[in-house]
Scaffold this motif. Structure first.
Motif, short mmCIF file in Angstrom:
data_model
loop_
_atom_site.label_atom_id
_atom_site.label_comp_id
_atom_site.label_asym_id
_atom_site.label_seq_id
_atom_site.Cartn_x
_atom_site.Cartn_y
_atom_site.Cartn_z
N ASN A 1 -10.44 3.80 8.43
CA ASN A 1 -9.64 3.06 7.51
C ASN A 1 -9.17 1.71 8.28
O ASN A 1 -8.82 0.62 7.60
CB ASN A 1 -8.37 3.88 7.17
N ARG B 1 -1.17 2.50 1.80
CA ARG B 1 -2.16 2.96 2.14
C ARG B 1 -1.80 4.36 2.91
O ARG B 1 -0.99 4.23 3.85
CB ARG B 1 -3.17 2.10 3.15
N VAL C 1 -8.44 -2.16 6.49
CA VAL C 1 -7.02 -2.67 6.14
C VAL C 1 -6.79 -3.96 7.15
O VAL C 1 -6.18 -4.89 6.65
CB VAL C 1 -6.14 -1.70 6.74
#
Length: 126
Positions: free
Chosen positions: A100, A87, A104
């Motif tokens: 994000n 990522r 995650v």
């Protein structure tokens, strides 16, 4: 150096987690993959991060490698290892982290912070 880092990783990753239920019951020994199935590692392409990712993979744990440079990550990690999910994320950007981090974290059982903010690349003089 690698043996020192390995010893640190052993303690950080709780390789052999001992849970004692009582004095009469023997302790239960769990391996890392019995405790966590997926771990996020920031700074995964750095010196320490690479060793952490390697150790986790050797222990059968899947890794979300959070990296600054996607191209570098492709060079560092084998495309054949389907246990490493890369990522790209700029950890210096609050906005990018906000967008994000929850995605995650939802897919991981734990996170190990190896990002230092330093790069091996030389900065051009201003």
């Amino acid at each position: 150096m690698k043996s020192i880092i390995s010893r640190i990783l052993l303690s950080l990753l709780c390789v052999d987690i001992v849970t004692a239920f009582s004095a009469a019951t023997p302790p239960v020994i769990l391996s890392t993959k019995d405790v966590v199935s997926k771990v996020a590692v920031t700074g995964a392409t750095g010196r320490t991060g690479r060793l952490v990712v390697e150790e986790l993979r050797n222990r059968g744990v899947n890794v979300v490698a959070i990296v600054r440079d996607l191209e570098k990550a492709k060079e560092v990690f084998s495309e054949e290892d389907d246990g490493i999910h890369i990522r790209e994320m700029n950890l210096a950007s609050e906005e990018e982290i906000d967008l994000n981090h929850s995605a995650v974290l939802k897919e991981c059982d734990a996170a190990i912070w190896c990002a230092t903010g330093f790069s091996e690349k030389k900065k051009e003089p201003e």
